[in-house]
Design a protein around this motif. Structure first.
Motif, PDB file in Angstrom:
ATOM      1  N   ARG A   1     -12.492   0.294  -6.171  1.00  0.00           N
ATOM      2  CA  ARG A   1     -12.241   1.349  -7.147  1.00  0.00           C
ATOM      3  C   ARG A   1     -10.748   1.507  -7.413  1.00  0.00           C
ATOM      4  NH1 ARG A   1     -13.463   6.328  -9.383  1.00  0.00           N
ATOM      5  NH2 ARG A   1     -11.819   7.825  -9.046  1.00  0.00           N
ATOM      6  N   GLN A   2      -9.984   1.524  -6.338  1.00  0.00           N
ATOM      7  CA  GLN A   2      -8.534   1.684  -6.481  1.00  0.00           C
ATOM      8  C   GLN A   2      -7.929   0.516  -7.265  1.00  0.00           C
ATOM      9  OE1 GLN A   2      -6.409   2.935  -2.745  1.00  0.00           O
ATOM     10  NE2 GLN A   2      -8.481   3.083  -1.958  1.00  0.00           N
ATOM     11  N   ALA A   3      -8.439  -0.677  -6.993  1.00  0.00           N
ATOM     12  CA  ALA A   3      -7.894  -1.864  -7.650  1.00  0.00           C
ATOM     13  C   ALA A   3      -8.281  -1.914  -9.125  1.00  0.00           C
ATOM     14  CB  ALA A   3      -8.377  -3.120  -6.940  1.00  0.00           C
TER      15      ALA A   3
ATOM     16  N   LYS B   1      -9.307 -10.637   5.043  1.00  0.00           N
ATOM     17  CA  LYS B   1     -10.254  -9.832   5.822  1.00  0.00           C
ATOM     18  C   LYS B   1     -10.611  -8.548   5.078  1.00  0.00           C
ATOM     19  CE  LYS B   1     -11.223  -7.991  10.380  1.00  0.00           C
ATOM     20  NZ  LYS B   1     -10.974  -8.130  11.804  1.00  0.00           N
ATOM     21  N   ALA B   2     -11.912  -8.291   4.941  1.00  0.00           N
ATOM     22  CA  ALA B   2     -12.403  -7.132   4.201  1.00  0.00           C
ATOM     23  C   ALA B   2     -11.974  -5.836   4.869  1.00  0.00           C
ATOM     24  CB  ALA B   2     -13.933  -7.182   4.108  1.00  0.00           C
ATOM     25  N   ALA B   3     -11.796  -4.807   4.067  1.00  0.00           N
ATOM     26  CA  ALA B   3     -11.559  -3.446   4.553  1.00  0.00           C
ATOM     27  C   ALA B   3     -10.271  -3.305   5.361  1.00  0.00           C
ATOM     28  CB  ALA B   3     -12.764  -2.956   5.355  1.00  0.00           C
ATOM     29  N   THR B   4      -9.251  -4.081   4.978  1.00  0.00           N
ATOM     30  CA  THR B   4      -7.930  -3.969   5.615  1.00  0.00           C
ATOM     31  C   THR B   4      -6.897  -3.677   4.528  1.00  0.00           C
ATOM     32  OG1 THR B   4      -7.463  -6.321   5.282  1.00  0.00           O
ATOM     33  CG2 THR B   4      -8.537  -5.706   7.355  1.00  0.00           C
ATOM     34  N   SER B   5      -5.679  -3.373   4.941  1.00  0.00           N
ATOM     35  CA  SER B   5      -4.618  -3.153   3.950  1.00  0.00           C
ATOM     36  C   SER B   5      -4.365  -4.456   3.177  1.00  0.00           C
ATOM     37  CB  SER B   5      -3.334  -2.683   4.641  1.00  0.00           C
ATOM     38  OG  SER B   5      -2.896  -3.678   5.550  1.00  0.00           O
ATOM     39  N   HIS B   6      -4.619  -5.572   3.853  1.00  0.00           N
ATOM     40  CA  HIS B   6      -4.411  -6.875   3.209  1.00  0.00           C
ATOM     41  C   HIS B   6      -5.407  -7.104   2.065  1.00  0.00           C
ATOM     42  CE1 HIS B   6      -1.854  -7.400   6.657  1.00  0.00           C
ATOM     43  NE2 HIS B   6      -2.891  -7.230   7.469  1.00  0.00           N
ATOM     44  N   SER B   7      -6.640  -6.677   2.283  1.00  0.00           N
ATOM     45  CA  SER B   7      -7.638  -6.873   1.217  1.00  0.00           C
ATOM     46  C   SER B   7      -7.312  -5.987   0.018  1.00  0.00           C
ATOM     47  CB  SER B   7      -9.057  -6.615   1.734  1.00  0.00           C
ATOM     48  OG  SER B   7      -9.200  -5.307   2.246  1.00  0.00           O
ATOM     49  N   LEU B   8      -6.841  -4.770   0.282  1.00  0.00           N
ATOM     50  CA  LEU B   8      -6.486  -3.882  -0.835  1.00  0.00           C
ATOM     51  C   LEU B   8      -5.368  -4.488  -1.676  1.00  0.00           C
ATOM     52  CD1 LEU B   8      -6.730  -1.263  -2.419  1.00  0.00           C
ATOM     53  CD2 LEU B   8      -5.200  -0.165  -0.771  1.00  0.00           C
ATOM     54  N   ARG B   9      -4.380  -5.069  -0.985  1.00  0.00           N
ATOM     55  CA  ARG B   9      -3.263  -5.670  -1.727  1.00  0.00           C
ATOM     56  C   ARG B   9      -3.721  -6.893  -2.527  1.00  0.00           C
ATOM     57  NH1 ARG B   9       1.586  -5.932   2.667  1.00  0.00           N
ATOM     58  NH2 ARG B   9       2.962  -6.136   0.871  1.00  0.00           N
ATOM     59  N   ALA B  10      -4.621  -7.653  -1.956  1.00  0.00           N
ATOM     60  CA  ALA B  10      -5.134  -8.827  -2.687  1.00  0.00           C
ATOM     61  C   ALA B  10      -5.940  -8.389  -3.905  1.00  0.00           C
ATOM     62  CB  ALA B  10      -5.980  -9.689  -1.757  1.00  0.00           C
TER      63      ALA B  10
ATOM     64  N   GLY C   1      -3.378 -13.358   5.229  1.00  0.00           N
ATOM     65  CA  GLY C   1      -4.499 -13.892   4.480  1.00  0.00           C
ATOM     66  C   GLY C   1      -4.162 -15.326   4.100  1.00  0.00           C
ATOM     67  N   THR C   2      -5.064 -15.975   3.380  1.00  0.00           N
ATOM     68  CA  THR C   2      -4.824 -17.347   2.951  1.00  0.00           C
ATOM     69  C   THR C   2      -4.819 -17.408   1.428  1.00  0.00           C
ATOM     70  OG1 THR C   2      -5.985 -18.164   4.907  1.00  0.00           O
ATOM     71  CG2 THR C   2      -5.656 -19.732   3.093  1.00  0.00           C
ATOM     72  N   VAL C   3      -3.758 -17.968   0.884  1.00  0.00           N
ATOM     73  CA  VAL C   3      -3.681 -18.181  -0.564  1.00  0.00           C
ATOM     74  C   VAL C   3      -3.991 -19.643  -0.847  1.00  0.00           C
ATOM     75  CG1 VAL C   3      -2.282 -17.908  -2.626  1.00  0.00           C
ATOM     76  CG2 VAL C   3      -1.718 -16.624  -0.559  1.00  0.00           C
ATOM     77  N   ILE C   4      -4.822 -19.881  -1.824  1.00  0.00           N
ATOM     78  CA  ILE C   4      -5.120 -21.266  -2.206  1.00  0.00           C
ATOM     79  C   ILE C   4      -4.754 -21.426  -3.679  1.00  0.00           C
ATOM     80  CG2 ILE C   4      -6.928 -23.035  -2.340  1.00  0.00           C
ATOM     81  CD1 ILE C   4      -8.316 -21.617  -0.035  1.00  0.00           C
TER      82      ILE C   4
END
Lengths: 339, 339
Positions: B51-53, B304-313, B328-331
């Motif tokens: 929602r935020q994204a 990883k789901a439900a982390t600050s990293h997922s929100l930023r992605a 995380g991994t960028v491809i």
């Protein structure tokens, strides 16, 4: 409603003959006075009758359940694999099931006015989402009860199948997936749904319109409407002296008249009585929809769900001649050219 | 897999630009060790992040729930209509959600061998029905959680949408309804599904294949895979010394190599380690699928789901350059012609 021929899918694959399209009326399979509650007792009897009608000689066979979901309170899924070993695949004749919404979806749709369109409004968009959640919840419950009864049921939402309208009239309806599911031995289970509308954004597509369109293209031997009353009456069935109409004849122009019981001006009286209490499309809509199906040469039976009468109608037992002890309404095309 | 261009829908309507396709990995949103159980905590955080994204400036706005189903133990449905009055329709950028099955569907599919086909066998036909019941149950649960978070989510089953395979390779996939749903302001929610196969009768179509096909036609700005580990590792992440691969570059021929952390022969090592423990198509399949998406010029984030990293992605925050504190991994596709 546009002429059905204009909404024909261009590449409908050849489908094996359909024996019957069944409408599970919302009032028959949900609890009318309780929101979002399935009438489990009725639904289970209906499923059992469908199985008996569908699978030849199924009475003596063990039911092979096809809903392998985890049961509440259990941590494991059980499916008795042994059951499958000694079973040959019975040739189930092709049925298609369409159900109404009953106490599902109506609240969400009417609160938001989904049928009137206007997806640019947040309320309508939210109502569209809420309506689809409610009707797909019911669809899943019905598919599961049918599967438990050994019927290879497959839920298919008209929205996802690409059904859409234009000013509330059916505009496109892709039947190819329905036809493929039938040919693969499954029983498609469709339902009244919220759909996109080319002109007004969105609307509600009723189960009855879906039935009519399916009947026009799949040409079933007969169509059965399962309702919560014995059939069509000359006035609201709750009124004293309401008479069950046993047989209605449909003319080539779609007009219809009561054949049985014979009574002068019965047709007119029905129209008037129905119009007075039925503004949202109940019995009169049902007769009109049924008449349009009958006009295609397909017999329509309107009968009370979960009774001996519904079993006989589903089995096709009343097709050649209507037994005197059968209660329900038959709607048939009368080809005057043969008279 | 056939060349994607051969499965192109002929009349795909022009769709508004898609910002992101998100895969909710089965392991991230269901409880791996408990059959048919949603990981509610994770799913709720994921929905809130989506929602935020999705909705610009939604942080300060009240959430307008779109699941108006009756809650257990209540006899009435409550939806606060007042909430809609003072709300303008926020322009949510277009997202598409695809989820895996996790602990739903796998039991039913593997017990019956749905992926191997053979619908003439009663066991396979029953397993097909049971698998679809299980995965559509999960789909409905996910749609409801998203809707409660104010996301106008619409469940769309690949089976009903007309997706089918030929010898397990995607053969036809009608994207027109997905495109129309997006254009109408909805967020389609698809899922791995049991589908018909032209040659072997039926099979399982994975969420990853669906994502790849959607990416090829909808051309999103980026794709995010939400998983239950931080990203792709050089060996099973449970092993000591497992190293998170931060950036993978994809060549024009679809081959790939690790850019970060820089280490000689890293690529080869990954391949070998992965192949040893991953026979059912886990990380290696994921990298290959992701590489095929990246080859189209679309950045892929595995996080990883439900982390600050997922929100930023999900928010697209890491698009221009990857911050050092982002895990995380960028491809990414490396166009050698520009070097």
């Amino acid at each position: 409603m546009e002429d059905s021929t204009r909404t024909a899918p261009l590449n409908l694959p050849k489908t094996k003959p359909i024996r019957c399209i069944v409408k599970l009326g919302g009032a028959a399979i949900t609890c009318k006075n309780e929101l979002e509650k399935v009438n489990e007792e009725n639904l289970e009897i209906v499923s059992s009758q469908l199985r008996q009608a569908m699978i030849t000689g199924s009475g003596s066979q063990k039911v092979i359940g096809m809903d392998w979901s985890k049961r509440p309170g259990k941590s494991e899924i059980s499916c008795e694999m042994d059951n499958f070993e000694d079973q040959t695949l019975m040739d189930s004749s092709s049925f298609v099931v369409v159900h109404g919404a009953g106490s599902f979806g109506h609240f969400q749709a009417s609160k938001s006015g989904v049928h009137k369109g206007g997806l640019h409004k947040l309320l309508v968009r939210a109502g569209f989402v809420a309506t689809r959640i409610s009707v797909t919840t019911l669809n899943l419950e019905i598919v599961r009860v049918l599967a438990r009864e050994g019927i290879p049921s497959i839920g298919m939402s008209p929205f996802s199948c690409g059904w859409s309208t234009s000013e509330r009239n059916l505009k496109s309806a892709d039947l190819s997936m329905v036809a493929k599911a039938i040919d693969s031995g499954f029983v498609p289970v469709l339902h009244g749904d919220a759909v996109l509308d080319v002109l007004q954004g969105c609307t509600i597509l009723s189960g009855d319109v879906i039935i009519r369109h399916l009947a026009a293209y799949l040409k079933p031997e007969y169509v059965v409407f399962l309702t919560d009353v014995l059939g069509v009456y000359d006035r609201p069935p709750s009124e004293p002296n309401a008479v069950l109409l046993r047989e209605i004849a449909v003319n080539e122009d779609g007009s219809w008249y009561v054949v049985k019981p014979a009574r002068q001006d019965m047709n007119k009286q029905v129209e008037i009585t129905v119009a007075a209490h039925d503004t949202t499309g109940g019995m009169e809509t049902k007769i009109s929809e049924a008449a349009m199906i009958a006009k295609l040469g397909i017999d329509v039976y309107i009968v009370k769900a979960a009774t001996s009468h519904s079993l006989r109608a589903l089995s096709g037992e009343v097709r050649s001649s209507i037994p005197d002890d059968w209660l329900g309404t038959v709607i048939r095309f009368v080809d005057k050219r043969n008279c």
